[in-house]
Design an enzyme around this catalytic site. Structure first.
Site, mmCIF file in Angstrom:
data_model
loop_
_atom_site.group_PDB
_atom_site.id
_atom_site.type_symbol
_atom_site.label_atom_id
_atom_site.label_comp_id
_atom_site.label_asym_id
_atom_site.label_seq_id
_atom_site.Cartn_x
_atom_site.Cartn_y
_atom_site.Cartn_z
ATOM 1 N NE ARG A 267 6.412 -0.343 10.384
ATOM 2 C CZ ARG A 267 5.148 -0.340 9.575
ATOM 3 N NH1 ARG A 267 5.175 0.157 8.300
ATOM 4 N NH2 ARG A 267 4.242 -0.557 10.221
ATOM 5 N NE ARG B 292 2.060 -4.610 11.184
ATOM 6 C CZ ARG B 292 2.769 -4.253 10.503
ATOM 7 N NH1 ARG B 292 4.137 -4.954 10.567
ATOM 8 N NH2 ARG B 292 2.586 -3.659 9.300
ATOM 9 N NE ARG C 130 7.345 -2.907 5.649
ATOM 10 C CZ ARG C 130 6.042 -2.648 5.696
ATOM 11 N NH1 ARG C 130 5.444 -2.538 4.565
ATOM 12 N NH2 ARG C 130 5.349 -2.891 6.804
ATOM 13 N NE ARG D 18 -4.039 -1.052 9.962
ATOM 14 C CZ ARG D 18 -2.956 -0.429 9.465
ATOM 15 N NH1 ARG D 18 -3.061 1.010 9.248
ATOM 16 N NH2 ARG D 18 -1.969 -1.120 9.167
ATOM 17 C CE LYS E 235 -2.514 -0.796 3.796
ATOM 18 N NZ LYS E 235 -1.728 -2.414 4.202
#
Ligand code: AMP
Length: 205
Positions: A151, A162, A122, A88, A13
């Site tokens: 992160r 998540r 990532r 969300r 996204k």
């Protein structure tokens, strides 16, 4: 133009949002980026959100809605905006409906097994927000020169939670927006430029 990018964590996204927002001259609004900025600045909101984010849980709806309502008043939103990671929950979507109409909802679809490897590899730039994958960025440095970091909520254990939270709270938005005739589901399981072209085709129609 007012857009929503929907999809599980790791669907791409953020990467796609940067490109589309630049192309159409609209504001890119990432509630995740806004929360990380609050954490970096050590605000009360940031401190309260940090433990939830680190566990992969959602930040309360009223906190998010307060941030979003302020954000869309800003000058850079006058041509429109692109929400990345908002709404969300159904409650957030209903509250958004009361404050703004939306033109298109893009649902980026990526198989679950690809998401885990995408997110756990990532690496982010602390300065410009660019995202890379370790497999293609061995140097650990951003194009802008900064040292990339992982992160805290991209660690595998948090990623799994998540995804559970996504299934429970966010996935129902697919049916919600389909019912309103706004939903376009696009396969996000391709290279960046291919997915970008698919999105542009849908929103230019
Ligand atoms: P993201 O950068 O979009 O992956 O968001 C990172 C984290 O910020 C999420 O896992 C949530 O803890 C929190 N967050 C971001 N956007 C929202 C939202 N719209 N509602 C609730 N929590 C959010």
């Amino acid at each position: 133009m007012k857009l929503i990018f929907l999809g599980p964590p790791g669907a791409g996204k953020g990467t796609q949002a940067v490109k589309i927002a630049a192309r159409f001259g609209i504001a890119h609004i990432s509630t995740g980026d806004m929360l990380r900025a609050e954490i970096r600045e050590g605000t009360e909101l940031g401190n309260a959100a940090k433990s939830l984010i680190d566990r992969g849980e959602l930040v309360p709806d009223d906190v998010i809605l307060g941030m979003v309502k302020n954000r869309i008043q800003r000058e850079d939103c006058k041509n429109g905006f692109l929400f990345d990671g908002f709404p969300r929950t159904i409650a957030q979507a209903e509250a958004l409906e009361a404050i703004s109409a939306i033109d298109h909802v893009i649902n980026l679809d990526v198989p679950v097994e690809r998401l885990i490897s995408r997110i756990s590899g990532r690496r982010m730039c602390p300065d410009c927000g660019a995202a890379y994958h370790v497999s293609t960025r061995e140097s650990g440095a951003c194009d802008c020169g900064a040292t990339l970091y992982q992160r805290d909520d991209d660690k595998e254990e948090t990623v799994r939670n998540r995804l559970v939270v996504y299934e429970r709270s966010t996935k129902p938005l697919i049916d919600y927006y389909a019912g309103k005739g706004l939903l376009h589901t696009i396969s996000g399981d391709a290279d960046i430029d291919t997915v970008d072209a698919r999105i542009r085709e849908v929103i230019s129609k």
